[in-house]
Design a protein around this motif. Structure first.
Motif, PDB file in Angstrom:
ATOM      1  N   THR A  50       0.974  -1.200  -0.146  1.00  0.00           N
ATOM      2  CA  THR A  50      -0.110  -0.048   0.039  1.00  0.00           C
ATOM      3  C   THR A  50       0.754   1.363  -0.077  1.00  0.00           C
ATOM      4  N   GLU A  51       2.057   1.141   0.379  1.00  0.00           N
ATOM      5  CA  GLU A  51       2.960   2.404   0.483  1.00  0.00           C
ATOM      6  C   GLU A  51       4.420   1.885   0.500  1.00  0.00           C
ATOM      7  N   PRO A  52       5.408   2.835   0.279  1.00  0.00           N
ATOM      8  CA  PRO A  52       6.814   2.365   0.432  1.00  0.00           C
ATOM      9  C   PRO A  52       6.909   1.560   1.818  1.00  0.00           C
ATOM     10  N   GLY A  53       8.051   0.517   1.579  1.00  0.00           N
ATOM     11  CA  GLY A  53       8.134  -0.071   2.884  1.00  0.00           C
ATOM     12  C   GLY A  53       8.772  -1.581   2.542  1.00  0.00           C
ATOM     13  N   VAL A  54       8.982  -2.173   3.529  1.00  0.00           N
ATOM     14  CA  VAL A  54       9.648  -3.503   3.612  1.00  0.00           C
ATOM     15  C   VAL A  54       8.342  -4.388   3.720  1.00  0.00           C
ATOM     16  N   TYR A  55       8.142  -5.365   2.878  1.00  0.00           N
ATOM     17  CA  TYR A  55       7.121  -6.370   3.108  1.00  0.00           C
ATOM     18  C   TYR A  55       7.557  -7.942   2.996  1.00  0.00           C
ATOM     19  N   MET A  56       6.921  -8.676   3.877  1.00  0.00           N
ATOM     20  CA  MET A  56       7.241 -10.106   3.804  1.00  0.00           C
ATOM     21  C   MET A  56       6.015 -10.794   3.299  1.00  0.00           C
ATOM     22  N   TYR A  57       6.213 -11.861   2.480  1.00  0.00           N
ATOM     23  CA  TYR A  57       4.923 -12.599   1.915  1.00  0.00           C
ATOM     24  C   TYR A  57       5.227 -14.057   2.267  1.00  0.00           C
ATOM     25  N   PRO A  58       4.470 -14.653   2.919  1.00  0.00           N
ATOM     26  CA  PRO A  58       3.340 -14.408   3.631  1.00  0.00           C
ATOM     27  C   PRO A  58       3.587 -13.771   4.955  1.00  0.00           C
ATOM     28  N   SER A  59       2.713 -13.097   5.480  1.00  0.00           N
ATOM     29  CA  SER A  59       2.907 -12.521   6.812  1.00  0.00           C
ATOM     30  C   SER A  59       1.751 -12.278   7.473  1.00  0.00           C
ATOM     31  N   MET A  60       1.820 -11.549   8.638  1.00  0.00           N
ATOM     32  CA  MET A  60       0.575 -11.414   9.431  1.00  0.00           C
ATOM     33  C   MET A  60       0.558 -10.202  10.181  1.00  0.00           C
ATOM     34  N   GLU A  61      -0.485  -9.483  10.599  1.00  0.00           N
ATOM     35  CA  GLU A  61      -0.339  -8.134  11.398  1.00  0.00           C
ATOM     36  C   GLU A  61       0.358  -8.607  12.674  1.00  0.00           C
ATOM     37  N   MET A  62       1.195  -7.438  13.235  1.00  0.00           N
ATOM     38  CA  MET A  62       1.722  -7.585  14.390  1.00  0.00           C
ATOM     39  C   MET A  62       0.600  -7.770  15.660  1.00  0.00           C
ATOM     40  N   GLU A  63      -0.251  -7.210  15.392  1.00  0.00           N
ATOM     41  CA  GLU A  63      -1.146  -7.306  16.557  1.00  0.00           C
ATOM     42  C   GLU A  63      -1.520  -8.689  17.009  1.00  0.00           C
ATOM     43  N   LYS A  64      -1.433  -9.563  15.966  1.00  0.00           N
ATOM     44  CA  LYS A  64      -2.181 -11.045  16.028  1.00  0.00           C
ATOM     45  C   LYS A  64      -1.163 -11.953  16.528  1.00  0.00           C
ATOM     46  N   TYR A  65       0.002 -11.325  16.759  1.00  0.00           N
ATOM     47  CA  TYR A  65       1.288 -12.402  17.253  1.00  0.00           C
ATOM     48  C   TYR A  65       0.970 -12.930  18.515  1.00  0.00           C
ATOM     49  N   GLY A  66       0.376 -12.125  19.269  1.00  0.00           N
ATOM     50  CA  GLY A  66      -0.073 -12.471  20.686  1.00  0.00           C
ATOM     51  C   GLY A  66      -1.070 -13.535  20.643  1.00  0.00           C
ATOM     52  N   ASP A  67      -2.031 -13.521  19.564  1.00  0.00           N
ATOM     53  CA  ASP A  67      -3.383 -14.467  19.485  1.00  0.00           C
ATOM     54  C   ASP A  67      -2.731 -15.749  19.009  1.00  0.00           C
ATOM     55  N   GLU A  68      -2.680 -16.851  20.239  1.00  0.00           N
ATOM     56  CA  GLU A  68      -2.137 -18.205  19.866  1.00  0.00           C
ATOM     57  C   GLU A  68      -3.016 -18.932  18.824  1.00  0.00           C
ATOM     58  N   ALA A  69      -4.194 -18.667  18.587  1.00  0.00           N
ATOM     59  CA  ALA A  69      -5.040 -19.515  17.543  1.00  0.00           C
ATOM     60  C   ALA A  69      -4.811 -18.937  16.296  1.00  0.00           C
ATOM     61  N   ALA A  70      -4.610 -17.533  16.024  1.00  0.00           N
ATOM     62  CA  ALA A  70      -4.206 -16.764  14.874  1.00  0.00           C
ATOM     63  C   ALA A  70      -2.822 -17.192  14.420  1.00  0.00           C
ATOM     64  N   MET A  71      -1.987 -17.303  15.335  1.00  0.00           N
ATOM     65  CA  MET A  71      -0.463 -17.600  14.940  1.00  0.00           C
ATOM     66  C   MET A  71      -0.472 -19.117  14.516  1.00  0.00           C
ATOM     67  N   LYS A  72      -1.191 -19.917  15.152  1.00  0.00           N
ATOM     68  CA  LYS A  72      -0.924 -21.299  14.756  1.00  0.00           C
ATOM     69  C   LYS A  72      -1.621 -21.569  13.344  1.00  0.00           C
ATOM     70  N   ALA A  73      -2.948 -20.834  12.932  1.00  0.00           N
ATOM     71  CA  ALA A  73      -3.412 -20.973  11.697  1.00  0.00           C
ATOM     72  C   ALA A  73      -2.742 -20.309  10.828  1.00  0.00           C
ATOM     73  N   PHE A  74      -1.951 -19.103  10.862  1.00  0.00           N
ATOM     74  CA  PHE A  74      -0.853 -18.697  10.260  1.00  0.00           C
ATOM     75  C   PHE A  74       0.456 -19.528   9.740  1.00  0.00           C
ATOM     76  N   LEU A  75       0.843 -19.984  10.935  1.00  0.00           N
ATOM     77  CA  LEU A  75       1.906 -20.952  10.679  1.00  0.00           C
ATOM     78  C   LEU A  75       1.471 -22.203   9.610  1.00  0.00           C
ATOM     79  N   GLU A  76       0.297 -22.707   9.847  1.00  0.00           N
ATOM     80  CA  GLU A  76      -0.287 -23.907   9.482  1.00  0.00           C
ATOM     81  C   GLU A  76      -0.438 -23.788   7.895  1.00  0.00           C
ATOM     82  N   GLU A  77      -1.100 -22.376   7.537  1.00  0.00           N
ATOM     83  CA  GLU A  77      -1.306 -21.965   6.192  1.00  0.00           C
ATOM     84  C   GLU A  77      -0.096 -21.647   5.253  1.00  0.00           C
ATOM     85  N   SER A  78       0.598 -21.131   6.101  1.00  0.00           N
ATOM     86  CA  SER A  78       2.000 -20.633   5.419  1.00  0.00           C
ATOM     87  C   SER A  78       3.083 -21.791   5.124  1.00  0.00           C
TER      88      SER A  78
END
Length: 191
Positions: A50-78
């Motif tokens: 969306t703007e100049p910067g550093v991007y990682m693909y795949p990635s997840m929003e930083m605020e979801k890192y504390g959410d264990e279920a979201a983190m597990k789903a992201f790792l499984e999906e990635s």
């Protein structure tokens, strides 16, 4: 004044070494690959970045890192998916117009680094050889502190990381030798 002159000498040597490493030797571009279909890739990234910067693909929003279920789903999906670390500039690379600003910033960068190293080299009544070793150790330190974490966490290619090792250690050994010569010359004159 002697530290400032040593810094200027070291900065010039390191700047010239950087040019040699990138323009005459394959060290500066080790690990780079030049992809086909660049326009298609840039268009696809432009839809996501969306703007100049550093991007990682795949990635997840930083605020979801504390959410264990979201983190597990992201790792499984990635798992097993391709990964990309992208520096995105939607307005293009200014160096395609003129490299002068980049070269100026690079020279200032190595000049400042040389000033710090010249100060360190002036602290002890060291021999020429010891000063050169300290300069080489500074190059190794910078590589360990910056390039190795990029290899570890952001998956920079090993060839790129080893190229950075050669560029930093050889460059600071050369700049260190020039600075050690200058500082030793002044030490000998003071005796």
């Amino acid at each position: 004044m002697r530290i400032a002159i040593a810094a200027i000498i070291g900065g010039i040597v390191m700047f010239i070494w950087g040019a040699v490493a990138h323009m005459a030797l394959p060290i500066g571009e080790a690990g780079f690959r030049f992809p086909p279909q660049q326009e298609a890739v840039l268009d696809a990234i432009g839809q996501s970045a969306t703007e100049p910067g550093v991007y990682m693909y795949p990635s997840m929003e930083m605020e979801k890192y504390g959410d264990e279920a979201a983190m597990k789903a992201f790792l499984e999906e990635s798992r097993g998916k391709a990964y990309a670390f992208v520096v995105y500039q939607p307005d293009g690379n200014p160096a395609t117009t003129s490299m002068a600003p980049n070269l100026g910033k690079q020279f200032v960068s190595v000049l400042l680094a040389s000033a710090v190293l010249a100060w360190i080299l002036s602290l002890g009544a060291w021999s020429f050889g010891r000063r050169v070793l300290v300069a080489g150790a500074a190059g190794l330190f910078s590589w360990l502190a910056i390039s190795v974490p990029y290899w570890n966490w952001y998956m920079f290619p090993l060839t790129f990381t080893l190229g950075a090792l050669a560029e930093q250690v050889i460059g600071w050994l050369l700049a260190g030798a020039a600075m050690a010569w200058w500082l030793g010359r002044k030490d000998a004159a003071g005796r």
